[in-house]
Motif scaffolding. Structure first.
Motif, PDB file in Angstrom:
ATOM      1  N   ARG A  84      -5.575  -5.997  -0.917  1.00 41.62           N
ATOM      2  CA  ARG A  84      -6.196  -4.615  -0.572  1.00 41.62           C
ATOM      3  C   ARG A  84      -5.755  -3.240  -1.423  1.00 41.62           C
ATOM      4  N   LEU A  85      -4.627  -3.555  -2.067  1.00 38.88           N
ATOM      5  CA  LEU A  85      -4.554  -1.570  -3.058  1.00 38.88           C
ATOM      6  C   LEU A  85      -5.078  -2.696  -4.210  1.00 38.88           C
ATOM      7  N   ARG A  86      -5.738  -3.390  -4.596  1.00 38.30           N
ATOM      8  CA  ARG A  86      -6.310  -2.395  -6.069  1.00 38.30           C
ATOM      9  C   ARG A  86      -6.953  -1.403  -5.784  1.00 38.30           C
ATOM     10  N   PRO A  87      -7.634  -1.329  -5.077  1.00 36.30           N
ATOM     11  CA  PRO A  87      -9.042  -0.200  -6.129  1.00 36.30           C
ATOM     12  C   PRO A  87      -7.650   1.555  -5.719  1.00 36.30           C
ATOM     13  N   MET A  88      -6.763   1.581  -4.406  1.00 35.31           N
ATOM     14  CA  MET A  88      -5.992   2.715  -5.254  1.00 35.31           C
ATOM     15  C   MET A  88      -4.748   2.311  -6.425  1.00 35.31           C
ATOM     16  N   THR A 111       5.396  13.359 -10.520  1.00 39.94           N
ATOM     17  CA  THR A 111       5.605  14.114  -9.112  1.00 39.94           C
ATOM     18  C   THR A 111       4.473  12.493  -7.973  1.00 39.94           C
ATOM     19  N   VAL A 112       5.010  11.667  -8.006  1.00 37.99           N
ATOM     20  CA  VAL A 112       4.151  10.864  -7.007  1.00 37.99           C
ATOM     21  C   VAL A 112       4.637  11.351  -4.916  1.00 37.99           C
ATOM     22  N   ARG A 113       2.929  11.816  -4.735  1.00 38.87           N
ATOM     23  CA  ARG A 113       2.744  11.389  -3.067  1.00 38.87           C
ATOM     24  C   ARG A 113       1.692  10.562  -2.462  1.00 38.87           C
ATOM     25  N   TYR A 114       2.344   9.735  -1.520  1.00 35.41           N
ATOM     26  CA  TYR A 114       1.246   8.342  -1.120  1.00 35.41           C
ATOM     27  C   TYR A 114       1.098   8.847   0.470  1.00 35.41           C
ATOM     28  N   SER A 115       0.092   8.982   0.381  1.00 34.23           N
ATOM     29  CA  SER A 115       0.042   8.397   2.225  1.00 34.23           C
ATOM     30  C   SER A 115      -0.877   7.539   2.447  1.00 34.23           C
ATOM     31  N   GLY A 116      -0.385   6.237   3.455  1.00 38.15           N
ATOM     32  CA  GLY A 116      -1.002   5.187   3.533  1.00 38.15           C
ATOM     33  C   GLY A 116      -0.443   3.714   3.914  1.00 38.15           C
ATOM     34  N   PRO A 117      -1.497   3.138   4.612  1.00 37.25           N
ATOM     35  CA  PRO A 117      -0.778   2.282   5.196  1.00 37.25           C
ATOM     36  C   PRO A 117      -0.096   0.761   4.622  1.00 37.25           C
ATOM     37  N   HIS A 118      -0.022   0.766   3.422  1.00 36.38           N
ATOM     38  CA  HIS A 118       1.052  -0.213   2.281  1.00 36.38           C
ATOM     39  C   HIS A 118       2.489   0.071   2.118  1.00 36.38           C
ATOM     40  N   ASP A 119       2.995  -0.394   3.362  1.00 36.28           N
ATOM     41  CA  ASP A 119       4.339  -0.177   2.961  1.00 36.28           C
ATOM     42  C   ASP A 119       5.103  -0.513   1.684  1.00 36.28           C
ATOM     43  N   GLY A 120       5.047  -1.572   1.557  1.00 33.76           N
ATOM     44  CA  GLY A 120       5.421  -1.535  -0.094  1.00 33.76           C
ATOM     45  C   GLY A 120       4.967  -0.932  -1.781  1.00 33.76           C
ATOM     46  N   ALA A 121       4.179  -0.191  -1.477  1.00 31.89           N
ATOM     47  CA  ALA A 121       3.217   0.744  -2.132  1.00 31.89           C
ATOM     48  C   ALA A 121       3.435   1.736  -3.288  1.00 31.89           C
ATOM     49  N   LEU A 122       5.066   2.132  -2.642  1.00 26.15           N
ATOM     50  CA  LEU A 122       4.645   2.990  -3.094  1.00 26.15           C
ATOM     51  C   LEU A 122       5.276   3.135  -5.240  1.00 26.15           C
ATOM     52  N   ARG A 123       6.302   2.234  -5.052  1.00 25.03           N
ATOM     53  CA  ARG A 123       6.774   1.339  -6.186  1.00 25.03           C
ATOM     54  C   ARG A 123       5.416   1.389  -7.792  1.00 25.03           C
ATOM     55  N   PRO A 124       4.757   0.030  -6.674  1.00 28.50           N
ATOM     56  CA  PRO A 124       3.738   0.171  -7.662  1.00 28.50           C
ATOM     57  C   PRO A 124       2.069   0.775  -8.327  1.00 28.50           C
ATOM     58  N   ARG A 163       6.736   9.293  -0.123  1.00 25.42           N
ATOM     59  CA  ARG A 163       5.569   8.680   0.899  1.00 25.42           C
ATOM     60  C   ARG A 163       5.574   9.630   2.049  1.00 25.42           C
ATOM     61  N   VAL A 164       4.635  10.375   2.197  1.00 24.93           N
ATOM     62  CA  VAL A 164       3.959  11.385   2.780  1.00 24.93           C
ATOM     63  C   VAL A 164       2.976  11.312   4.165  1.00 24.93           C
ATOM     64  N   GLY A 165       3.447  11.829   5.455  1.00 26.17           N
ATOM     65  CA  GLY A 165       2.343  11.956   6.499  1.00 26.17           C
ATOM     66  C   GLY A 165       0.429  11.562   6.297  1.00 26.17           C
ATOM     67  N   ALA A 166       0.081  11.804   7.564  1.00 28.66           N
ATOM     68  CA  ALA A 166      -1.608  11.739   6.770  1.00 28.66           C
ATOM     69  C   ALA A 166      -1.479  12.559   6.692  1.00 28.66           C
ATOM     70  N   HIS A 167      -2.823  12.603   5.344  1.00 26.59           N
ATOM     71  CA  HIS A 167      -3.533  13.825   5.457  1.00 26.59           C
ATOM     72  C   HIS A 167      -5.040  13.502   5.331  1.00 26.59           C
ATOM     73  N   GLY A 168      -5.361  14.448   6.317  1.00 29.64           N
ATOM     74  CA  GLY A 168      -6.820  14.974   6.794  1.00 29.64           C
ATOM     75  C   GLY A 168      -7.530  14.005   6.981  1.00 29.64           C
ATOM     76  N   PRO A 169      -9.086  13.426   6.411  1.00 34.99           N
ATOM     77  CA  PRO A 169      -9.704  12.596   6.742  1.00 34.99           C
ATOM     78  C   PRO A 169      -9.575  11.134   6.339  1.00 34.99           C
TER      79      PRO A 169
END
Length: 288
Positions: A84-88, A111-124, A163-169
């Motif tokens: 599921r994470l591969r496209p990201m 600096t990497v800032r991620y907004s999304g549903p994957h809890d363990g995704a930040l490091r990869p 990890r940040v909150g929802a970003h727009g649409p």
């Protein structure tokens, strides 16, 4: 030995000892209801076969499915979550390429800032960004998601992630900021409908571009005729334009064009683009 002889336990099976083999006079050797095995579990024929199969499965999973969970020091995410994470992750690797191409001088901080549903995704995700960042320096075969953060550390490249909150649409959004010796670049992307990676911002300009192929990024003055001159030059050189996205801030401010082309532009053609009236800067990025 005393517990077995005294009937406190009915029997015992033991493996691995402080001293191997057990000395001849060791008390355990005289116990009738004791099964003693040497520390040879990994040396049996069955164990050697199973280890070989596990290694082959792990390599196959990494190469064909992008699952690096069994690789040493790799980001611990895999299986269905990795699919599921591969496209990201593909998007992030390409954002790293764009950010470093736009950054003047060697980068020293990402600096990497991620907004999304994957809890363990930040490091990869951070690993993928860094892999794209270092690809031009280390080479395609020398950097990957497993070793990217380690290589960054050895080269003095500071990597920050949050990890940040929802970003727009966008349900899944990532922003990359890169500091270099002579300035900062910023690029952002999003995965649309769960599987379509898109570049959605370059520096302060909002655009939507597919993250693939050859991408030419042009900064120009916001005056009439620039788009026509660029298109004419590329057409005359036999370069087909797949997408042309122009963005600007307020009227009269500088503008940015993101151009996807069917083919790589040689240095001479890039120099001609740079020499066009009102064109201030030209960069090219390979996203394949």
């Amino acid at each position: 030995a005393d517990a077995v002889r005294g009937g406190h336990i009915a029997g015992t099976g033991l493996d691995v000892y402080e001293e191997e083999p057990l000395p001849a006079g060791h008390p355990l050797r005289a116990v009738e209801r004791a099964v003693l095995t040497p520390h040879l579990g990994a040396s049996t024929q069955e164990a050697q076969h199973n280890v070989a199969v596990e290694i082959a499965e792990a390599v196959r999973a990494a190469l064909s499915e992008g699952d690096h969970t069994r690789a040493v020091n790799a980001p611990a995410i895999g299986g269905e979550e990795m699919r599921r994470l591969r496209p990201m992750l593909e998007l992030c690797e390409r954002l790293g390429r764009i950010a470093v191409a736009l950054c003047d001088g060697a980068p020293n901080r990402v600096t990497v800032r991620y907004s999304g549903p994957h809890d363990g995704a930040l490091r990869p995700i951070a690993s993928a960004v860094v892999a794209g960042t270092l690809r031009r320096v280390v080479g395609r075969g020398g950097v990957n998601m497993v070793n990217a953060l380690h290589i960054a550390e050895t080269r003095g490249l500071v990597v920050e992630r949050s990890r940040v909150g929802a970003h727009g649409p966008y349900e899944e959004f990532v922003e990359v900021r890169m500091n270099g010796e002579h300035g900062e670049s910023r690029v952002a992307g999003a995965v649309v409908a769960g599987r379509h990676p898109r570049i959605v911002r370059i520096d302060r300009y909002r655009i939507v571009v597919r993250a693939r192929g050859a991408l030419v990024i042009i900064r120009n003055r916001d005056v009439p005729g620039v788009i026509g001159r660029v298109g004419t030059l590329l057409g005359g050189a036999g370069v087909n334009i797949a997408e042309y996205h122009q963005a600007r801030g307020q009227e009269g401010e500088d503008a940015l064009a993101a151009i996807s082309t069917d083919g790589w532009l040689n240095d001479a053609l890039l120099a001609e683009l740079s020499a066009l009236p009102d064109v201030m800067d030209v960069r090219q990025v390979d996203l394949d």
